[in-house]
Design a protein around this motif. Sequence first.
Motif, mmCIF file in Angstrom:
data_model
loop_
_atom_site.group_PDB
_atom_site.id
_atom_site.type_symbol
_atom_site.label_atom_id
_atom_site.label_comp_id
_atom_site.label_asym_id
_atom_site.label_seq_id
_atom_site.Cartn_x
_atom_site.Cartn_y
_atom_site.Cartn_z
ATOM 1 N N ALA B 12 0.822 -1.201 0.000
ATOM 2 C CA ALA B 12 0.000 0.000 0.000
ATOM 3 C C ALA B 12 0.859 1.255 0.000
ATOM 4 O O ALA B 12 0.557 2.239 -0.666
ATOM 5 C CB ALA B 12 -0.921 -0.006 1.220
ATOM 6 N N VAL B 15 2.057 2.057 -3.426
ATOM 7 C CA VAL B 15 1.030 2.628 -4.293
ATOM 8 C C VAL B 15 1.078 4.149 -4.228
ATOM 9 O O VAL B 15 0.971 4.838 -5.238
ATOM 10 C CB VAL B 15 -0.365 2.102 -3.886
ATOM 11 C CG1 VAL B 15 -1.465 2.886 -4.579
ATOM 12 C CG2 VAL B 15 -0.488 0.631 -4.214
ATOM 13 N N VAL B 16 1.254 4.688 -3.029
ATOM 14 C CA VAL B 16 1.314 6.142 -2.890
ATOM 15 C C VAL B 16 2.692 6.652 -3.291
ATOM 16 O O VAL B 16 2.819 7.654 -3.989
ATOM 17 C CB VAL B 16 1.018 6.568 -1.442
ATOM 18 C CG1 VAL B 16 0.975 8.081 -1.346
ATOM 19 C CG2 VAL B 16 -0.286 5.976 -0.963
ATOM 20 N N ILE B 18 5.224 5.612 -5.273
ATOM 21 C CA ILE B 18 5.770 5.659 -6.627
ATOM 22 C C ILE B 18 5.300 6.895 -7.390
ATOM 23 O O ILE B 18 6.122 7.674 -7.861
ATOM 24 C CB ILE B 18 5.470 4.347 -7.391
ATOM 25 C CG1 ILE B 18 6.228 3.187 -6.733
ATOM 26 C CG2 ILE B 18 5.863 4.463 -8.854
ATOM 27 C CD1 ILE B 18 5.820 1.832 -7.227
#
Lengths: 272, 305
Positions: B12, B15-16, B18
Motif C-alpha cells: 500500500a 502505491v502512494v 511511486i
Amino acid sequence: MRRGPSLFNVTAVALGLAFLYLPIAVLVIYSFNASRLVTIWGGWSLHWYRALMQDTAMVQAAWQSLRIAALSATAATVLGTLSAVALTRYGAFRGRLLFSGMVYAPLVMPEVITGLSLLLLFVALGIDRGFWTVAAAHTTLTMCFVTVIVHSRLVGFDRGLEEAAMDLGCPPLRTFLTITLPLIAPAIAAGWMLAFALSLDDLVIASFTTGPGATTLPIRIYSEVRLGVKPEVNAICTIMIAIVAFGTIVSSLLAKRGAVRREREAALGAAV
Amino acid sequence: MTIGQAKRSWSARFVVLIPYVWLLALFLAPFAIVAKISLSQTALAQPPYQPLLDLAAGWHGLKDFAAHLSFDNYAMLGSDWLYWLSYLKSLQVAAISTIILLIIGYPMAYGMARASRRLQPMLVMLVVLPFWTSFLIRVYAWINILQHDGLLNEALLRLYLIDAPVAWLASDTAIYIGVVYSYLPFMVLPLYATLEKMDHTLLEAAADLGCPRWKSFWRVTVPLSLPGVAAGALLCFIPICGEFVIPDLLGGSETLMIGQTLWTEFFSNRDWPVASAIAVALLGLLLVPIVFYERLQQRAIEGTR
C-alpha cells in the motif's frame, strides 16, 4: 412533462457541431485534392499520400512519435492508476494535499511552463536530451489525465465488493488484482488511449525537452506548417484523424458491450 | 472504511510512494529550478546562466551562490513595456475568448441538455471527439480556410460580400477564431453537465405560477447553471493565457502573447533566466483563478454533502 427541444435549441447544437467539424472536413477533403492550391479543385487523387510516403523525415518523425506515445502512455497509465487508487482508497495520508495538488495541476498548467521547467531539470541533472526525456515529460503530463479518468470510475463503483473480499480474508493486493482491476479496466483502457493521443499531439513540451535525433511528428509538422499550407501535411493529418476516429469508435463499442454485460449480470444477481 | 494507518502494508505504501516520488521529481522540483534560474544572470556558457550551484563546495559554495542571485530579471520585466503589453494581450485574448465561448457554448449545452435522453450520449461524444484529434491539426485546419487564397475569402468573394481578399491570417481575429474553436469542448461539457442535472420541476413550477419562459430562464436556469459557467470559464481562461500554438500559427507578429514571449526568449534569444522569470510571473498570474476555482470546487463538494 418535460418539454422537448425547441427550434432554437436544435439550431444551436447543429451550428455548434458544424463549427467543430467543418474545418476538419475541409482538411480531409483537400488532402485528396490533386491540385496544390486550396481554392482549386483538381479532382480526387492520392498524390499527396504517395508524396508523404517518400518523405523519410516525416515517416521517421511519425515512428519516433508512436514509440514515445506507446511508452509514455503505458508508464502514465501505471502511475495514474496508482495515484487514483491512492486518492480514493487511502483516505487521509501524510502529504495528501500536496499530492492531489500535484496530480491535478498539470491539467491546467500552460505547456510552456511545464516544458521549460522539465528542460531546466534535465539540464541541471546533465541528462542528454532525446527520446527518453520526451517520454518522461509526456508521462508526467499525461498521468494526471489517467488519474482523473480512473478516479471517477473508482469513486463510482460499489465498495462493498472489495470489503466483502477483504472480510473473507483476501489479502489487499489480491483483492485489487481480482476484484478492483477488472472493474476499472475500461477506465484504464480509456486512460491509456487518452494518454497516447495527448502524447502524439504534444508540440510545446516535446520542443523543449527533445534533443538531436528525436524529432517528433508534431515538431516536424509545425516546422512545415509555419511556412504555409502543404498538401502533404493535409494527408498526414487525415491519417492521424482516421486512426483517432477508429480508436474512439472501437473503444465506445467495447464500452457499450461492457455496459450491456454488466447490466445483464446485475439483472441476474437481482433474480438470484 | 479506510485502511488504518498502522495496518497499512508495504504494498500500500508503494502505491502512494511511486507516483508521489515521480511527481516530486518531475513536477515540483523543476519549478524550484525555474525559480532559481530566474534569479540568475545570462552567461555565454553551457548551460547559459550563472551562478551555478556548487554543492561540492559546501556551505561556502552555497553562500557564494546566494550572494550572486538577484531580482534583476524581474526588475527588467517590470520596466520593459514589451512584457507588460504581452501580459495584457494574454489577459485580453483569454477574457474576450472566454466570453465568446460562453455565448456560443451556452446555447449549445442548453440544446444538448434538452435533446432526448437517447440522443444525449451521442451528442456528448460528438463534442468530445475533436478533443481526441490533434490540437495542432485542428489549428492548422484553419490555415486552409483563413489564408489569403483560402476558402473563406473565396466564399465571401463569390457571395459579393467583399471586393478584395481580406487578410484573415496574422490578425487578432484569427487568434480568436482558433482559440474559440479549440476550447469549445472545454466550455460546453461542464455547462452541459450542470444543465443536464437540473431539476425540471422547478421550471414547471415557475410556468404554473404564470412566469413567462424567458423570465424563468433568467431567474431559474441561469442561476442554477452558474457552477458550470464558472468551471467552464476557468477551464478555458487559464490555459488560454499561456497559449502558444494558436497565436503563433494564426496570429500576427506585432504583439505577442506571453507564451510566445517566453518561447522567443528561450529559443531565439537563448536567455534562459528571463524565460524562467516570465514563467514564474505567468504562474503567479494564473494562481489567482486557480485558487478561486479550488475554493469554488470545495464549496460545491460541501454543498452536495
